[in-house]
Design a protein around this motif. Structure first.
Motif, PDB file in Angstrom:
ATOM      1  N   ASN A   1       0.666  -1.408  -0.152  1.00  0.00           N
ATOM      2  CA  ASN A   1      -0.031   0.071  -0.026  1.00  0.00           C
ATOM      3  C   ASN A   1       0.832   0.991  -0.127  1.00  0.00           C
ATOM      4  O   ASN A   1       0.478   2.400  -0.071  1.00  0.00           O
ATOM      5  CB  ASN A   1      -0.942   0.129   1.096  1.00  0.00           C
ATOM      6  CG  ASN A   1      -2.016  -0.969   1.080  1.00  0.00           C
ATOM      7  OD1 ASN A   1      -2.944  -1.095   0.184  1.00  0.00           O
ATOM      8  ND2 ASN A   1      -1.826  -1.982   1.934  1.00  0.00           N
ATOM      9  N   HIS A   2       2.103   1.140   0.213  1.00  0.00           N
ATOM     10  CA  HIS A   2       2.962   2.443   0.298  1.00  0.00           C
ATOM     11  C   HIS A   2       3.708   2.754  -1.076  1.00  0.00           C
ATOM     12  O   HIS A   2       4.059   1.742  -1.480  1.00  0.00           O
ATOM     13  CB  HIS A   2       3.934   2.216   1.383  1.00  0.00           C
ATOM     14  CG  HIS A   2       4.557   3.676   1.947  1.00  0.00           C
ATOM     15  ND1 HIS A   2       5.565   4.246   1.195  1.00  0.00           N
ATOM     16  CD2 HIS A   2       4.487   4.337   2.962  1.00  0.00           C
ATOM     17  CE1 HIS A   2       5.863   5.235   1.580  1.00  0.00           C
ATOM     18  NE2 HIS A   2       5.111   5.405   2.910  1.00  0.00           N
ATOM     19  N   PRO A   3       3.510   3.992  -1.555  1.00  0.00           N
ATOM     20  CA  PRO A   3       4.092   4.170  -2.855  1.00  0.00           C
ATOM     21  C   PRO A   3       5.556   4.093  -3.010  1.00  0.00           C
ATOM     22  O   PRO A   3       6.048   4.016  -4.135  1.00  0.00           O
ATOM     23  CB  PRO A   3       3.708   5.685  -3.028  1.00  0.00           C
ATOM     24  CG  PRO A   3       3.151   6.100  -1.738  1.00  0.00           C
ATOM     25  CD  PRO A   3       2.840   5.018  -0.923  1.00  0.00           C
ATOM     26  N   ALA A   4       6.307   3.985  -1.676  1.00  0.00           N
ATOM     27  CA  ALA A   4       7.783   3.755  -1.948  1.00  0.00           C
ATOM     28  C   ALA A   4       8.155   2.181  -2.315  1.00  0.00           C
ATOM     29  O   ALA A   4       9.294   2.346  -3.035  1.00  0.00           O
ATOM     30  CB  ALA A   4       8.508   4.019  -0.544  1.00  0.00           C
ATOM     31  N   PHE A   5       7.145   1.514  -2.435  1.00  0.00           N
ATOM     32  CA  PHE A   5       7.581   0.046  -2.925  1.00  0.00           C
ATOM     33  C   PHE A   5       7.084   0.001  -4.232  1.00  0.00           C
ATOM     34  O   PHE A   5       7.410  -1.234  -4.900  1.00  0.00           O
ATOM     35  CB  PHE A   5       7.052  -0.812  -2.016  1.00  0.00           C
ATOM     36  CG  PHE A   5       7.402  -1.027  -0.533  1.00  0.00           C
ATOM     37  CD1 PHE A   5       8.481  -1.895  -0.243  1.00  0.00           C
ATOM     38  CD2 PHE A   5       6.802  -0.059   0.458  1.00  0.00           C
ATOM     39  CE1 PHE A   5       8.875  -1.876   1.110  1.00  0.00           C
ATOM     40  CE2 PHE A   5       7.422  -0.067   1.870  1.00  0.00           C
ATOM     41  CZ  PHE A   5       8.425  -0.857   1.991  1.00  0.00           C
ATOM     42  N   GLU A   6       6.701   0.793  -5.017  1.00  0.00           N
ATOM     43  CA  GLU A   6       5.953   0.455  -6.491  1.00  0.00           C
ATOM     44  C   GLU A   6       7.052   0.102  -7.492  1.00  0.00           C
ATOM     45  O   GLU A   6       7.023  -0.900  -7.906  1.00  0.00           O
ATOM     46  CB  GLU A   6       5.474   1.770  -6.778  1.00  0.00           C
ATOM     47  CG  GLU A   6       3.834   2.133  -6.449  1.00  0.00           C
ATOM     48  CD  GLU A   6       3.392   3.440  -7.032  1.00  0.00           C
ATOM     49  OE1 GLU A   6       3.919   3.694  -8.058  1.00  0.00           O
ATOM     50  OE2 GLU A   6       2.445   3.739  -6.421  1.00  0.00           O
ATOM     51  N   THR A   7       8.455   0.944  -7.429  1.00  0.00           N
ATOM     52  CA  THR A   7       9.414   0.489  -8.193  1.00  0.00           C
ATOM     53  C   THR A   7      10.058  -0.857  -7.723  1.00  0.00           C
ATOM     54  O   THR A   7      10.388  -1.481  -8.668  1.00  0.00           O
ATOM     55  CB  THR A   7      10.407   1.449  -8.179  1.00  0.00           C
ATOM     56  OG1 THR A   7       9.869   2.894  -8.816  1.00  0.00           O
ATOM     57  CG2 THR A   7      11.519   1.067  -9.266  1.00  0.00           C
ATOM     58  N   VAL A   8      10.209  -0.915  -6.432  1.00  0.00           N
ATOM     59  CA  VAL A   8      10.944  -2.160  -6.083  1.00  0.00           C
ATOM     60  C   VAL A   8      10.033  -3.538  -6.134  1.00  0.00           C
ATOM     61  O   VAL A   8      10.208  -4.385  -7.024  1.00  0.00           O
ATOM     62  CB  VAL A   8      10.699  -2.292  -4.460  1.00  0.00           C
ATOM     63  CG1 VAL A   8      11.349  -3.557  -3.857  1.00  0.00           C
ATOM     64  CG2 VAL A   8      11.669  -1.101  -3.960  1.00  0.00           C
TER      65      VAL A   8
ATOM     66  N   ILE B   1      11.611  -7.556  -3.117  1.00  0.00           N
ATOM     67  CA  ILE B   1      10.711  -7.908  -1.985  1.00  0.00           C
ATOM     68  C   ILE B   1      10.417  -6.415  -1.094  1.00  0.00           C
ATOM     69  O   ILE B   1       9.316  -6.154  -0.824  1.00  0.00           O
ATOM     70  CB  ILE B   1      11.110  -9.120  -1.074  1.00  0.00           C
ATOM     71  CG1 ILE B   1      10.961 -10.424  -1.723  1.00  0.00           C
ATOM     72  CG2 ILE B   1      10.255  -8.899   0.372  1.00  0.00           C
ATOM     73  CD1 ILE B   1      11.735 -11.245  -0.822  1.00  0.00           C
ATOM     74  N   GLY B   2      11.719  -5.611  -1.063  1.00  0.00           N
ATOM     75  CA  GLY B   2      11.490  -4.352  -0.496  1.00  0.00           C
ATOM     76  C   GLY B   2      12.027  -4.668   1.073  1.00  0.00           C
ATOM     77  O   GLY B   2      11.784  -3.888   1.765  1.00  0.00           O
TER      78      GLY B   2
END
Length: 67
Positions: free
Chosen positions: A29-36, A42-43
């Motif tokens: 749900n957090h946009p920081a993980f989109e590219t990952v 996995i992140g």
């Protein structure tokens, strides 16, 4: 963490299903993980700052704390 002198709270995701569930909810749900996640990663490791920002890169973390 490389002498940054910061306090962290580690979350066990292997032996703690609640910790894993909380991480997956954050990651999904957090946009920081989109590219990952788009690149198949996995992140982990991930650091959630007190303000809710997520840091996934150790160089970015060093830049934040070494201002």
């Amino acid at each position: 963490m490389g002498g940054l002198n910061i306090d962290v709270e580690k979350v066990d995701m292997v032996g703690n299903p609640a910790g894993l569930k909380a991480f997956l909810k954050l990651r999904d749900n957090h946009p920081a993980f989109e590219t990952v996640t788009q690149n198949g990663y996995i992140g982990i490791p991930a650091l959630v700052l007190e303000n809710g920002d997520v840091v996934l890169d150790k160089d970015q973390l060093a830049a934040i704390f070494n201002k």
